[in-house]
Scaffold this active site. Structure first.
Site, mmCIF file in Angstrom:
data_model
loop_
_atom_site.group_PDB
_atom_site.id
_atom_site.type_symbol
_atom_site.label_atom_id
_atom_site.label_comp_id
_atom_site.label_asym_id
_atom_site.label_seq_id
_atom_site.Cartn_x
_atom_site.Cartn_y
_atom_site.Cartn_z
ATOM 1 N N LEU A 237 0.910 -1.045 -0.246
ATOM 2 C CA LEU A 237 -0.038 -0.121 0.047
ATOM 3 C C LEU A 237 0.878 1.364 -0.003
ATOM 4 C CD1 LEU A 237 -2.607 -0.970 2.468
ATOM 5 C CD2 LEU A 237 -3.056 -0.712 0.275
ATOM 6 N N ASP A 238 0.429 2.457 -0.471
ATOM 7 C CA ASP A 238 1.093 3.653 -0.538
ATOM 8 C C ASP A 238 2.288 3.822 -1.082
ATOM 9 O OD1 ASP A 238 -1.453 4.567 1.015
ATOM 10 O OD2 ASP A 238 -0.316 3.873 2.828
ATOM 11 N N ARG A 239 2.635 2.760 -2.000
ATOM 12 C CA ARG A 239 3.992 2.576 -2.902
ATOM 13 C C ARG A 239 4.849 2.429 -1.916
ATOM 14 N NH1 ARG A 239 0.407 2.729 -6.365
ATOM 15 N NH2 ARG A 239 0.405 3.515 -8.268
ATOM 16 N N MET A 240 4.847 1.956 -0.502
ATOM 17 C CA MET A 240 5.794 1.461 0.098
ATOM 18 C C MET A 240 6.127 0.085 -0.085
ATOM 19 S SD MET A 240 6.754 4.086 1.932
ATOM 20 C CE MET A 240 7.693 3.627 3.240
ATOM 21 N N HIS A 241 6.580 -0.351 -1.386
ATOM 22 C CA HIS A 241 7.017 -1.524 -1.722
ATOM 23 C C HIS A 241 7.840 -2.289 -1.009
ATOM 24 C CE1 HIS A 241 3.857 -0.165 -4.830
ATOM 25 N NE2 HIS A 241 4.964 0.512 -5.302
#
Length: 217
Positions: free
Chosen positions: A194-198
């Site tokens: 989520l939220d580009r917090m890969h």
């Protein structure tokens, strides 16, 4: 630019990624074992061609190019694919024997990226694989001067027909065709979050073992 010539908006293509965390403690001790586990999960998930990978090469002059190729084998020594050695990728690899592979498993929010040196596999291994291919694919390997300009589809079809008539049963193994093995120096496993917090965990060859590093997303 007027309204009729504007490109379509890509805003509607935004998506949210969400997957299980990828933690260092969850990884196998080496990247090939980890790849085998993820590859099995990609197969189980029903991906249409989980062995499809993007192969990026670069000429000696620094001109990069990429294309989709099918992975045909992997083991502790690396990742194997087959091609025409006189194709653009074959010429690139003769000049600059390094490549990057990318497995884009979008539907399960995962990617695997491999970087390493490239070597030709032994001739007998290429020949054994060539003979295992369907007859039409073997004739196709002879008929297609891969990456060369073709005057027309008819020209290509006529060449295929001539070669099929010449070898109605067992075409020989072409000298210009065979396998490459990408010997990994780095293998990165990407898990969407989520939220580009890969999560990005990279194996990097360090002497005779593998170091694991977490990369910022």
């Amino acid at each position: 630019m007027d309204a009729t010539s504007r490109p379509p908006s890509l805003a509607g293509l935004r998506r949210t990624y969400e997957g299980l965390p990828l933690l260092e403690a969850d990884l196998a001790s080496d990247p090939i074992s980890q790849f085998a586990a993820w590859f099995a999960e990609a197969v189980d998930a029903g991906l249409p061609e989980p062995n499809a990978m993007i192969v990026a090469t670069c000429s000696a002059g620094g001109r990069p190019t990429a294309r989709t190729v099918l992975l045909k084998g992997y083991d502790a020594d690396g990742f194997v694919f087959y091609t025409n050695y006189e194709s653009r990728k074959g010429r690139d690899l003769a000049e600059n024997p390094r490549a990057s592979l990318l497995f884009p498993w979008h539907s399960i929010r995962r990617q695997v990226r491999v970087e390493g040196s490239v070597v030709r596999i032994p001739r007998e291994e290429s020949a054994a694989y060539f003979r295992s291919r369907p007859y039409g694919s073997r004739i196709g390997a002879w008929a297609s001067r891969q990456s060369a300009v073709v005057g027309s589809r008819e020209e290509l079809d006529e060449r295929y027909a001539r070669l099929a008539a010449r070898w109605p049963e067992e075409p020989p193994v072409p000298d210009f065709w065979g396998g490459f093995r990408v010997v990994p120096a780095e293998v990165e496993f990407w898990q969407g979050q989520l939220d580009r917090m890969h999560d990005r965990l990279r194996y990097r060859r360090s002497g005779g073992s593998w170091a694991v590093e977490r990369l910022a997303p």
